[in-house]
Design an enzyme around this catalytic site. Structure first.
Site, short mmCIF file in Angstrom:
data_model
loop_
_atom_site.label_atom_id
_atom_site.label_comp_id
_atom_site.label_asym_id
_atom_site.label_seq_id
_atom_site.Cartn_x
_atom_site.Cartn_y
_atom_site.Cartn_z
N SER A 234 11.16 2.72 -20.68
CA SER A 234 12.19 2.34 -19.72
C SER A 234 11.53 1.72 -18.48
O SER A 234 10.72 0.81 -18.62
CB SER A 234 13.03 3.58 -19.37
OG SER A 234 14.17 3.24 -18.62
N ARG B 65 24.37 10.67 -11.42
CA ARG B 65 23.66 11.07 -12.64
C ARG B 65 24.58 11.04 -13.86
O ARG B 65 24.16 10.65 -14.96
CB ARG B 65 23.08 12.47 -12.47
CG ARG B 65 22.34 12.99 -13.67
CD ARG B 65 21.18 12.11 -14.05
NE ARG B 65 20.27 12.74 -14.99
CZ ARG B 65 19.16 12.19 -15.44
NH1 ARG B 65 18.80 10.99 -15.02
NH2 ARG B 65 18.38 12.82 -16.29
N ASP C 207 19.92 1.74 -28.51
CA ASP C 207 19.74 1.70 -27.06
C ASP C 207 20.59 0.57 -26.51
O ASP C 207 20.30 -0.61 -26.73
CB ASP C 207 18.25 1.47 -26.76
CG ASP C 207 17.94 1.50 -25.27
OD1 ASP C 207 18.88 1.52 -24.45
OD2 ASP C 207 16.74 1.52 -24.92
N HIS D 219 19.11 5.08 -25.47
CA HIS D 219 17.94 4.87 -24.61
C HIS D 219 17.04 6.10 -24.55
O HIS D 219 15.82 5.99 -24.46
CB HIS D 219 18.44 4.51 -23.21
CG HIS D 219 17.37 4.07 -22.28
ND1 HIS D 219 16.58 2.97 -22.52
CD2 HIS D 219 16.94 4.58 -21.09
CE1 HIS D 219 15.72 2.82 -21.51
NE2 HIS D 219 15.91 3.78 -20.64
N ASP D 220 17.63 7.27 -24.60
CA ASP D 220 16.87 8.52 -24.54
C ASP D 220 15.87 8.67 -25.67
O ASP D 220 14.97 9.52 -25.58
CB ASP D 220 17.83 9.73 -24.59
CG ASP D 220 18.13 10.27 -23.20
OD1 ASP D 220 17.57 9.73 -22.22
OD2 ASP D 220 18.90 11.23 -23.10
#
Lengths: 377, 377
Positions: free
Chosen positions: B157, B227, B321, B354-355
């Site tokens: 990232s 968040r 992602d 994405h994680d």
């Protein structure tokens, strides 16, 4: 000369109010003892009352579907490109009804209305309403207008969900359902975006547990953030890239002032929305979206949920809509086909994402026009 | 027995602090007169100092890449599945450096540090820092550690953006760049999400223009919403559907209490983050993301921007992602190939969005392992 250039506006319109004193049982278990619905009509109801079309609105819209107001010439109805003389929903042929949903903030009974029990604005005490409740209230409006059966019930997004709900809940009262840019329920990601938007509002100290109007306050900042989040999901990634990309306003500032054009755009959208929209309404409308799930009572089977529906359907989706993607519309189509229902499906190649259902797209408008022409022939 | 089961933790580690008194010129035009960087190292630097790997962290991570702390046995480094004895980044072979970036909130100079000019915490007065500034500061840390050239600079990232930046800015100091789940710049949609998150923080009255710590306050609600927004973009739609779907906690409540599991999950993630993260840091890190765009100085040509790079590259993306999609990684690969650089590219089929770059995925970990094995052979 194209057919569109001959289209006209319905002109100056005026909202009307219908008052209902028979209590409405809500899905939550609560009752509304009495309530008002604000609505507009365009065109003329024919002698056999067979040409009525009900337009259901989405999150932030209202009964003001087409035309303008005498004292607000710039206040054009939200679906004016769809509804009017010579337009796809042709008011020379159809009697069109737009209605503001219960719990909204544009005149129908909702958080901004006076709670007869207290003499003060309902605010946070207005009950949570669902798509089913809206449809039940709309059915009473139809009674009030003497419309036993709509030629069509139609809407985009949350409006499409109402059209779908009508076809299940009042099958004998809907000849055609036009379900545009909708989904049979919200995905976890859809709910997630709604929840973040709600938290932005609930976190605003000026929300005051929903009783802000008594204090002369308004949770503008929370509403603004909520709208900014929503707005990202209304337009496609590719359209954002094309329209804004990484364009700067005046070079990098190394500050938190807006630097990229997309930042200014979102702030502007958020600010505008925070001025005219009500926070309690926003919370309720997003909940109505989250709750809508006709298949839930049928073990998750949308086909079973749609079994009672007898309407003919037009389902429309837009290729770049990532809020309610074409896959979700195809679920509806599949469930209708499983029931051997008459369904036409159009997947419109459009770059505008979810917002496409509101925009001028010749193929889209022609699809609706052709469907309604056939329906009335 | 698989090779992974023989992997171990680096065990108990301790952060170190390096102090730098030569002023650092920042991209914004500001200077940092002096600053500290907190870092951790694992493994042993070999005699010819050729086995060092720099790990760059993403938005909310830190120098604590692997192992645990003596007094915090549950505080496991954020990339502990990647870095350790026998792991893909094998600390039996490599000397691994994790460093907390400037402007962060985990020990390196940033908004929580004391501003020597005032004797108070920097807070909102800490300058905006960029990926280039981070890389410049990391290069000084390399000097401090006697590392003329890294065997590899790697990250996922925003960490991958730093690896890319290293390859351009210090080509002679990077043998290999591992750019994982990254992008050559942020799209309008990426910037939009960052901007909404920033507005959530800036709108929190407890933000107090960034000087909240002087008042003993913290904009927890704003950070929490920020968040939650970010978190939606870290996981894929399909994973959310699979993990949470429309599951309810205890049936519908018709209230704004959490009803769907996804709501509880997001609130939990938001609350946790708001406790440990600093709002001024969040604002700065999202800006660093927005600003990163090596092609911008080269008329938009990423190939021209990457022309100085002489490292060999491993670029990795993950199919689901949608924050930094495979398409964005392929832009990097294309620009490297245009420069006839040595680049390996892996597109990992992973459901986690994405994680995925942080998660245990055998194909992904094996790809990094194989690349580094070849690099050192």
């Amino acid at each position: 000369m194209s057919e569109y250039s001959q289209s006209q506006s319905v002109g100056i319109v005026a909202p009307q109010t219908a008052r209902f004193s028979e209590p409405l049982a809500l899905r939550s278990g609560a009752f509304l003892a009495d309530y008002e619905l604000v609505y507009e009509t365009y065109g003329t109801l024919n002698a056999d009352r067979s040409n009525a079309i009900l337009i259901c609105h989405a999150l932030n819209a209202s009964h003001h579907v087409a035309g303008t107001y005498a004292d607000e010439p710039d206040n054009v109805g939200w679906w004016d490109n769809m509804v009017g003389p010579g337009k796809p929903v042709d008011t020379n042929r159809f009697f069109v009804v737009g209605v503001n949903n219960l719990g909204s903030c544009f005149g129908s009974s909702g958080p901004l209305s006076i709670n007869p029990a207290t003499g003060k604005a309902w605010g946070a005490d207005f009950p949570l309403v669902t798509v089913e409740d809206w449809v039940d209230a709309q059915a009473r409006l139809a009674d009030h207008l003497g419309i036993a059966k709509f030629c069509a019930v139609m809407g985009g997004s949350l409006g499409g969900m109402q059209a779908l709900c009508w076809s299940i809940r009042y099958p004998s009262r809907v000849a055609h359902a036009l379900v545009i840019a909708a989904a049979p329920n919200l995905s976890a990601q859809n709910i997630a975006f709604n929840e973040v938007a709600r938290q932005a509002i609930l976190s605003d100290p000026q929300f005051s547990d929903g009783h802000f109007s008594e204090k002369g306050e308004k949770p503008r900042l929370g509403l603004r953030v909520a709208r900014m989040i929503g707005h990202i999901t209304y337009i496609s990634d590719e359209q954002m890239a094309e329209k804004f990309g990484r364009q700067l306003r005046e070079g990098l500032k190394f500050s938190f002032a807006p630097e990229f054009q997309i930042e200014s755009y979102l702030r502007y959208q958020g600010d505008k929305f925070a001025e005219y929209y009500d926070a309690n309404t926003y919370l309720r409308v997003t909940k109505a979206l989250d709750y809508f799930d006709p298949a839930a009572e049928h073990g998750g089977s949308l086909a079973k949920a749609l079994a009672p529906a007898s309407a003919k359907f037009l389902v429309v989706s837009f290729t770049t809509d990532w809020r309610f993607s074409p896959e979700r519309s195809r679920e509806i189509v599949k469930a209708l086909i499983d029931n051997r229902r008459d369904v036409a499906y159009a997947e419109i190649a459009a770059p505008n994402g979810h917002d496409a259902f509101l925009l001028e797209d010749p193929r889209y408008l022609a699809t609706v026009r052709a469907y309604l022409n056939r329906a009335m022939s």
